[in-house]
Design an enzyme around this catalytic site. Structure first.
Site, short mmCIF file in Angstrom:
data_model
loop_
_atom_site.label_atom_id
_atom_site.label_comp_id
_atom_site.label_asym_id
_atom_site.label_seq_id
_atom_site.Cartn_x
_atom_site.Cartn_y
_atom_site.Cartn_z
N ARG A 15 13.57 38.38 14.42
CA ARG A 15 12.64 37.47 13.75
C ARG A 15 11.75 36.74 14.78
O ARG A 15 10.56 37.03 14.91
CB ARG A 15 13.43 36.47 12.90
N ASP A 16 12.32 35.84 15.54
CA ASP A 16 11.50 35.05 16.47
C ASP A 16 10.89 35.97 17.53
O ASP A 16 9.76 35.75 18.00
CB ASP A 16 12.37 33.97 17.15
N HIS A 207 17.82 25.76 20.78
CA HIS A 207 16.93 26.93 20.64
C HIS A 207 15.89 26.82 21.74
O HIS A 207 14.93 26.05 21.63
CB HIS A 207 16.30 26.88 19.24
N HIS A 209 13.09 28.32 24.44
CA HIS A 209 12.16 29.36 24.91
C HIS A 209 12.05 29.20 26.43
O HIS A 209 12.22 28.10 26.97
CB HIS A 209 10.81 29.22 24.21
N CYS A 240 5.75 32.47 20.05
CA CYS A 240 5.49 31.86 18.75
C CYS A 240 4.01 32.03 18.45
O CYS A 240 3.17 31.68 19.29
CB CYS A 240 5.88 30.39 18.74
N ASN A 249 12.31 33.70 23.54
CA ASN A 249 13.51 32.89 23.61
C ASN A 249 14.29 33.27 24.86
O ASN A 249 14.10 34.35 25.42
CB ASN A 249 14.42 33.19 22.41
P1 HMG Z 1 -0.60 28.10 2.65
O1 HMG Z 1 -1.78 28.98 2.88
O2 HMG Z 1 -0.77 26.62 2.76
O3 HMG Z 1 0.16 28.44 1.27
O4 HMG Z 1 0.54 28.57 3.65
P2 HMG Z 1 -0.33 28.54 -0.21
O5 HMG Z 1 0.84 28.13 -1.04
O6 HMG Z 1 -1.66 27.90 -0.38
O7 HMG Z 1 -0.49 30.13 -0.37
C1 HMG Z 1 -1.50 30.88 0.28
C2 HMG Z 1 -1.26 32.37 0.09
O8 HMG Z 1 0.00 32.75 0.67
C3 HMG Z 1 -1.16 32.78 -1.38
O9 HMG Z 1 -1.63 34.11 -1.46
C4 HMG Z 1 0.33 32.76 -1.63
O10 HMG Z 1 0.72 33.62 -2.66
C5 HMG Z 1 0.87 33.27 -0.31
P3 HMG Z 1 -3.13 34.46 -1.92
O11 HMG Z 1 -3.27 33.81 -3.28
O12 HMG Z 1 -4.05 33.83 -0.88
O13 HMG Z 1 -3.16 35.96 -1.91
N1 HMG Z 1 2.25 32.80 -0.03
C6 HMG Z 1 3.26 33.61 0.34
N2 HMG Z 1 3.32 34.94 0.50
C7 HMG Z 1 4.52 35.44 0.86
N3 HMG Z 1 5.61 34.69 1.09
C8 HMG Z 1 5.57 33.36 0.93
C9 HMG Z 1 4.35 32.77 0.54
N4 HMG Z 1 3.99 31.50 0.31
C10 HMG Z 1 2.69 31.53 -0.05
N5 HMG Z 1 6.66 32.62 1.16
C11 HMG Z 1 2.86 28.86 4.25
C12 HMG Z 1 1.79 27.92 3.71
C13 HMG Z 1 4.08 28.05 4.57
C14 HMG Z 1 3.17 29.92 3.19
C15 HMG Z 1 2.28 29.56 5.51
O14 HMG Z 1 1.80 28.57 6.38
C16 HMG Z 1 3.31 30.38 6.23
O15 HMG Z 1 3.76 31.40 5.72
N6 HMG Z 1 3.70 29.98 7.45
C17 HMG Z 1 4.72 30.67 8.21
C18 HMG Z 1 4.57 30.39 9.65
C19 HMG Z 1 5.68 31.08 10.44
O16 HMG Z 1 6.40 31.93 9.95
N7 HMG Z 1 5.79 30.68 11.72
C20 HMG Z 1 6.76 31.22 12.60
C21 HMG Z 1 8.16 30.77 12.30
S1 HMG Z 1 8.54 29.14 12.92
C22 HMG Z 1 9.02 29.39 14.54
O17 HMG Z 1 8.87 30.47 15.05
C23 HMG Z 1 9.72 28.29 15.29
C24 HMG Z 1 11.23 28.51 15.42
O18 HMG Z 1 11.50 29.71 16.10
C25 HMG Z 1 11.87 27.35 16.18
C26 HMG Z 1 11.17 27.04 17.49
O19 HMG Z 1 10.94 27.91 18.33
O20 HMG Z 1 10.87 25.85 17.66
C27 HMG Z 1 11.88 28.58 14.03
MG MG Z 2 11.45 29.95 18.33
#
Ligand code: HMG
Ligand code: MG
Length: 299
Positions: A15-16, A207, A209, A240, A249
């Site tokens: 995933r990450d 966690h 990096h 990220c 990581n």
């Molecule tokens: P948004 O654009 O504000 O959401 O995104 P929305 O509700 O307005 O929806 C926009 C579009 O996305 C729509 O589609 C929804 O249907 C679709 P459209 O009408 O435009 O065709 N949608 C989805 N599709 C699939 N699955 C869903 C979903 N939700 C809405 N769940 C949202 C808000 C949260 C969805 C977006 O910002 C997002 O998906 N962000 C994910 C970011 C991400 O994954 N980042 C990486 C992980 S975090 C990380 O890596 C850190 C970590 O490792 C810890 C660390 O290192 O610190 C965990």
């Molecule tokens: Mg991370």
């Protein structure tokens, strides 16, 4: 404080690690990676994310990956869910444990999940409720706990209320993420000292990096603080998408080597883990990010 006798490693490579890859990676290669990690003895593997494919295209095939993997009894196969839609998709894919993710900095919260910290916490409430009714466990993440790509230094006092909110809403464990890998061992000790006043140490994870090469030192500093769960990524995969320049990581192989040297038990087979990392590195066409794997493979 005594060092923990056992440590649980949360493998976040699929995933990450892979979420940041621009090149296409087939479902078959992702499935193979997860199966290799199962065979290496990992007890917890974060397999993918149910997020918007517009935001993170690489995680689009997560349902297919879940359908393809071999699930060993006693191993947790988890996925990220940012909202109820993601939770429902995860449930439909048969996922039994999810993770929600918040941030300690407002700017990162906006860039990563397009809402404020407090809006994100509100968005998690229905996930927690649905998870309870389906018997799904929820893990919580806080990002940018030691620094933010947009806001700079982040204090432990900014992290504590977010970690506490996740814990209070029912996350059984809260993982504190140094997303951009700038934290030092001193910062890390202070972070856990402060946050453990509001969330018990047994329910906190680290966690790290490795952007600044401090991740292994930060794991050691965390062990001294009684922390016994760490997230890591085979072959040091990743970065990220919302933290430019952040590297992967800490490599699972390198943490395992450290833990073995300390006589701390994990149940993981280092040789098989190295083989898993070598394979995915070859698929991606890049050097293995684990120092231990590179040294062993050169022998
Ligand atoms: P948004 O654009 O504000 O959401 O995104 P929305 O509700 O307005 O929806 C926009 C579009 O996305 C729509 O589609 C929804 O249907 C679709 P459209 O009408 O435009 O065709 N949608 C989805 N599709 C699939 N699955 C869903 C979903 N939700 C809405 N769940 C949202 C808000 C949260 C969805 C977006 O910002 C997002 O998906 N962000 C994910 C970011 C991400 O994954 N980042 C990486 C992980 S975090 C990380 O890596 C850190 C970590 O490792 C810890 C660390 O290192 O610190 C965990
Ligand atoms: Mg991370």
């Amino acid at each position: 404080m005594p060092m923990p006798a056992t440590v649980r490693l949360v493998e976040v490579g699929p995933r990450d690690g892979l979420q940041n890859e621009a090149q296409p990676i087939s479902v078959a290669d992702k499935v193979r990676l997860v199966d290799d990690l199962t065979d290496a003895g990992l007890s917890y593997i974060e397999v993918g994310s149910f997020v918007s494919p517009k935001w993170v295209p690489q995680m689009a095939g997560s349902a297919e990956v879940f359908a393809g993997i071999r699930q060993r009894a006693g191993v947790t196969y988890a996925a990220l869910a940012p909202n109820l839609r993601g939770f429902e998709d995860a449930l439909a894919a048969g996922v039994k444990e999810v993770a929600v993710f918040a941030a300690a900095s407002e700017a990162f919260s906006q860039r990563n999940i397009n809402c404020s910290i407090s809006e994100s916490l509100q968005r998690f409430e229905p996930i927690m409720e649905a998870a309870r009714s389906h018997g799904v466990r929820v893990r919580g993440y806080v990002s940018c706990v030691l620094g933010c790509p947009y806001e700079g230094k982040v204090s432990a006092e900014q992290v504590a209320p977010v970690a506490r909110a996740l814990h209070d809403m029912g996350c059984y464990e809260v993982s504190l993420g140094d997303t951009i890998g700038t934290g030092t061992a001193g910062d890390t000790r202070r972070l856990f000292e402060v946050v453990s006043a509001v969330v018990p140490r047994e329910q906190l994870a680290g966690h790290f990096h490795d952007t600044y090469g401090q991740a292994l030192a930060n794991v050691y500093a965390s062990l001294l603080e009684g922390i016994s769960v760490f997230d890591s990524s085979v072959a040091g995969l990743g970065g990220c998408p919302y933290a430019k320049g952040a590297t992967g990581n800490i490599a699972t192989e390198d943490v395992l080597y450290l833990l073995q040297g300390l006589g701390i038990e994990t149940g993981i087979d280092l040789d098989r883990l190295i083989a898993a990392g070598q394979r995915i590195s070859a698929v991606l066409g890049r050097a293995n990010g684990s120092r231990v794997a590179r040294a062993r493979s050169a022998q």
